[in-house]
Design an enzyme around this catalytic site. Sequence first.
Site, PDB file in Angstrom:
ATOM      1  N   GLN A 108      -4.999  -1.515   9.709  1.00 49.75           N
ATOM      2  CA  GLN A 108      -4.747  -2.852   9.158  1.00 49.75           C
ATOM      3  C   GLN A 108      -5.223  -3.913  10.167  1.00 49.75           C
ATOM      4  OE1 GLN A 108      -3.356  -3.495   6.018  1.00 49.75           O
ATOM      5  NE2 GLN A 108      -3.860  -5.624   6.433  1.00 49.75           N
ATOM      6  N   LYS A 166       0.856  -1.206   0.000  1.00 46.33           N
ATOM      7  CA  LYS A 166       0.000   0.000   0.000  1.00 46.33           C
ATOM      8  C   LYS A 166       0.885   1.248   0.000  1.00 46.33           C
ATOM      9  CE  LYS A 166      -3.687  -2.549   2.274  1.00 46.33           C
ATOM     10  NZ  LYS A 166      -4.324  -2.982   3.522  1.00 46.33           N
ATOM     11  N   ASP A 197     -11.414   2.364   4.237  1.00 50.57           N
ATOM     12  CA  ASP A 197     -11.745   0.948   4.025  1.00 50.57           C
ATOM     13  C   ASP A 197     -13.253   0.695   3.987  1.00 50.57           C
ATOM     14  OD1 ASP A 197      -9.698  -0.819   3.504  1.00 50.57           O
ATOM     15  OD2 ASP A 197      -9.055  -0.960   5.596  1.00 50.57           O
TER      16      ASP A 197
END
Length: 282
Positions: free
Chosen positions: A93, A49, A116
Amino acid sequence: MTVIIDGKACAKKVIEELRKKTKNLDKKPSLAVILANNDPSSRIYVASKERQCLDLGFNSCVYRFDENIKQQDLIKLIHELNENDDVNGILVQLPLYKHLNEQEIIELINPKKDVDGFHPINVGKLNCNLEPWAICCTPKGIIKLLKEYNINLVGKNVVVIGRSNIVGKPTATLLTNENATVTLAHSKTKDLKEITKNADIIISATGKAKLIKANMVKKDAIVIDVGISKQISGKLVGDVDFENVKNVASYITPVPGGVGPMTIACLMENTYELFKLQNQKA
Ligand code: NAP
């Protein structure tokens, strides 16, 4: 002839469009990533990422923590990132270290920075077929892949296998919003084969290597493999017995090189969309 869906090429297209849209911006989109676990796969995902942000000229900052991190420290950081106008997207994460409360952290993220799409407000908007500030990256990537290959979803019998909040459920919701007829299967589903045999499209997101065998797939069905499992040899494989299923399916995604690249491309797209949202004139 079976079409092997090229996730890398499709992701590249998304990235190149983003590059065009952002290259002349004075200020660049910015992503903050929190890494608070010691899972080797998470480290690899976060590194890729970061690399993709760098490639696009986006700003990225990764906050790495060891297991001494306390819930209160993370809460404080989320508040700071929410208040920081130079941060457009916040990504936590998952999973977090076991002693941390994931849901509390997700719910503290400003939904307009929830890159997200995991915040309950964004999940709720998706369920109501309203526009979320961000749509979960992997499900969004799956729909983009299907559309890139002109696969019509209207009225199609789709089975999604796996009901996690980050892949299975939002994928089923997006497909329903696209007017597909969706069955959501999971580990307690009875006679999975009976369901998959009748499906026009199978989307498998379980992490169980080779769960989907050729005799479970209708001739010319479309098969999307989200799963990633690491074999003892280190080789990555999906949920689908690719070598045999590809002889039955009309379209199939490989692992790696299918859904995976789309997840990162959609993360970049979400970062840009949140940047636009936060910088639009009142
Ligand atoms: P997860 O939270 O572990 O969920 C797995 C789901 O699969 C659960 O709903 C589980 O059912 C179901 N399941 C497990 N065994 C099954 C079986 N034998 N038959 C039917 N259903 C079964 O995993 P996740 O986070 O959704 O991820 C799923 C897979 O996708 C993993 O391999 C992950 O690495 C991969 N992934 C890939 C990407 C990408 O970009 N390519 C992104 C995210 C995740 P229950 O609910 O009943 O337990």
